[in-house]
Design a protein around this motif. Structure first.
Motif, short mmCIF file in Angstrom:
data_model
loop_
_atom_site.label_atom_id
_atom_site.label_comp_id
_atom_site.label_asym_id
_atom_site.label_seq_id
_atom_site.Cartn_x
_atom_site.Cartn_y
_atom_site.Cartn_z
N PRO A 81 -5.41 0.56 -7.21
CA PRO A 81 -6.16 -0.58 -7.75
C PRO A 81 -6.71 -1.50 -6.66
N ILE A 82 -5.95 -1.72 -5.61
CA ILE A 82 -6.41 -2.60 -4.53
C ILE A 82 -7.67 -2.03 -3.89
N GLN A 83 -7.66 -0.74 -3.59
CA GLN A 83 -8.82 -0.13 -2.95
C GLN A 83 -10.05 -0.17 -3.85
N LYS A 84 -9.85 0.02 -5.15
CA LYS A 84 -10.98 0.00 -6.07
C LYS A 84 -11.50 -1.42 -6.28
N LEU A 85 -10.59 -2.38 -6.40
CA LEU A 85 -10.99 -3.76 -6.61
C LEU A 85 -11.69 -4.33 -5.38
N LEU A 128 0.80 -1.21 0.00
CA LEU A 128 0.00 0.00 0.00
C LEU A 128 0.84 1.27 0.00
N ARG A 129 2.15 1.13 0.10
CA ARG A 129 3.03 2.30 0.09
C ARG A 129 3.02 2.98 -1.27
N PHE A 130 2.77 2.20 -2.31
CA PHE A 130 2.89 2.71 -3.68
C PHE A 130 1.50 2.95 -4.28
N LYS A 131 1.33 4.07 -4.89
CA LYS A 131 0.05 4.44 -5.47
C LYS A 131 -0.35 3.46 -6.58
N ALA A 132 0.65 2.95 -7.30
CA ALA A 132 0.38 2.04 -8.40
C ALA A 132 -0.29 0.75 -7.94
N THR A 133 -0.09 0.39 -6.69
CA THR A 133 -0.74 -0.82 -6.15
C THR A 133 -1.89 -0.48 -5.22
N SER A 134 -1.75 0.58 -4.43
CA SER A 134 -2.77 0.89 -3.43
C SER A 134 -4.10 1.30 -4.07
#
Length: 367
Positions: A296-300, A288-294
């Motif tokens: 998509p994770i929150q939206k999914l 979750l530190r990186f916007k590129a992963t955080s």
């Protein structure tokens, strides 16, 4: 929900992914196509078990965090980390009514939207063969309305189940039982867990022919659901690297070391699920530190329930389309192109789930 725990979104997305990989592998193996055992099965458990266990535990834990004990005449006291969202100065009936209405709005609209396929299919059968009730007793349609068609189908009842498999009925049953389970756990946490663990363990005394439905039996579901209460209360403990290391090691052993016996019917998968929960909760902040992963994770994570609804039927329908395309083009299925087809299937399922949630939310807001 206030005070959202983003680390749990990682687990929710992982559960979504696992239920898709499991059913994808099962359907392609059943069709005699190259089988990609990518997060599908191990010698001890299958990843469908992992997915459902994590989702049920998260559902129970997050309800407990949000509502605590429902049905108190006064606002019930809460423990650290538990936020009671039950309305102040409302009576017992109003609190319980509000809870069930909110749960119904979350569960039924997307389920009913997908279930519109059933009357459309009945009309098609009426036109083609003169029999609208092609799957038997029309009274069983009532089971679809309340979301139990897939669940009772596990026990040999003929229904018109279309989407959600048995999961919808299971989660409806647990939501109905939530006020009672939460009250028992709040007043007698250790006793409640011991009793539910005993009921769960006693199911292994059933004849082996019942192993296929063991993970869906009420005692199994209640045990995993209430374990979620305990997990939510102890999230701070999972931030200890030593707990994560033990959990990660346990998960590796349960995954790669063949353990014979009936425990691999459901128990090992359950233990593996909670070990993975603890290990991944510790590692989640790094993702979750990186916007590129955080992002998509929150939206999914918001699509998790809709994904559970559409994933199995989506896999079957998309597979049928792929088979027709490959036959027409005279292509052969290989492990590599099946892997590419898995990626396409995953994207299609997520897209359909997003559309379903969008339409469902609009209808609920309008209502």
């Amino acid at each position: 929900m206030s005070n959202r725990i983003q680390e749990l979104d990682v687990l929710r997305v992982l559960a979504m992914f696992f239920v898709i990989t499991y059913h994808f592998g099962c359907e392609y193996a059943a069709a005699g196509l190259p089988f990609i055992n990518l997060f599908c099965t191990t010698s001890n458990y299958d990843f469908g078990n992992i997915a459902v266990t994590i989702f049920i535990a998260l559902s129970g834990g997050l309800l407990y965090k949000r509502y605590g004990v429902i049905g108190c005449e006064e606002r019930c006291p809460t423990q650290p980390g538990i936020t009671n969202d039950a309305p102040k100065n409302t009576n017992k009936f109003e609190q319980i009514k509000t809870f069930y209405v909110k749960r119904a709005k979350a569960i039924y609209p997307p389920f009913w939207i997908l279930s519109l396929y059933i009357p459309l299919s009945m009309i098609r059968h009426l036109v083609t063969d003169g029999n609208a009730f092609f799957l038997g007793n029309p009274v069983s349609l009532l089971l679809t309305v309340i979301g139990f068609d897939g669940y009772v189908k596990l026990f040999g009842v003929s229904t018109y189940a279309f989407c959600g498999d048995w999961f919808v009925g299971a989660i409806v049953m647990l939501y109905l039982l939530y006020p009672l389970l939460a009250k028992c756990y709040r007043n007698f946490p250790v006793v409640t867990l011991i009793v539910l663990a005993g009921l769960y363990a006693s199911q292994f005394l059933l004849p082996a022919e019942h192993d296929g439905i063991l993970s869906a039996l009420p005692a199994t579901l209640m045990f995993k659901f209430v374990i979620g209460f305990a997990l939510i209360e102890n999230l701070e403990r999972f931030k200890d690297w030593r707990v994560a290391a033990v959990a990660g090691g346990s998960f590796a052993v349960l995954t790669f070391v063949d353990i014979p016996g009936r425990l691999n019917t459901d128990a090992i998968g359950t233990f593996a699920s909670f070990a993975l929960f603890a290990a991944l909760f510790y590692l989640a902040p790094q993702l979750l530190r990186f916007k590129a992963t955080s992002v998509p994770i929150q939206k999914l994570a918001t699509l998790s329930y809709c994904v559970f609804l559409v994933q199995h039927v989506g896999i079957v329908w998309v597979q049928g389309a792929f088979v027709k395309i490959f036959e027409k083009m005279h292509w052969s299925f290989t492990q590599w192109n099946v892997l590419a087809l898995f990626t396409c299937t995953l994207v299609i399922i997520v897209l359909v789930a997003w559309i379903l949630k969008l339409v469902s939310d609009k209808l609920v807001q309008k209502r």
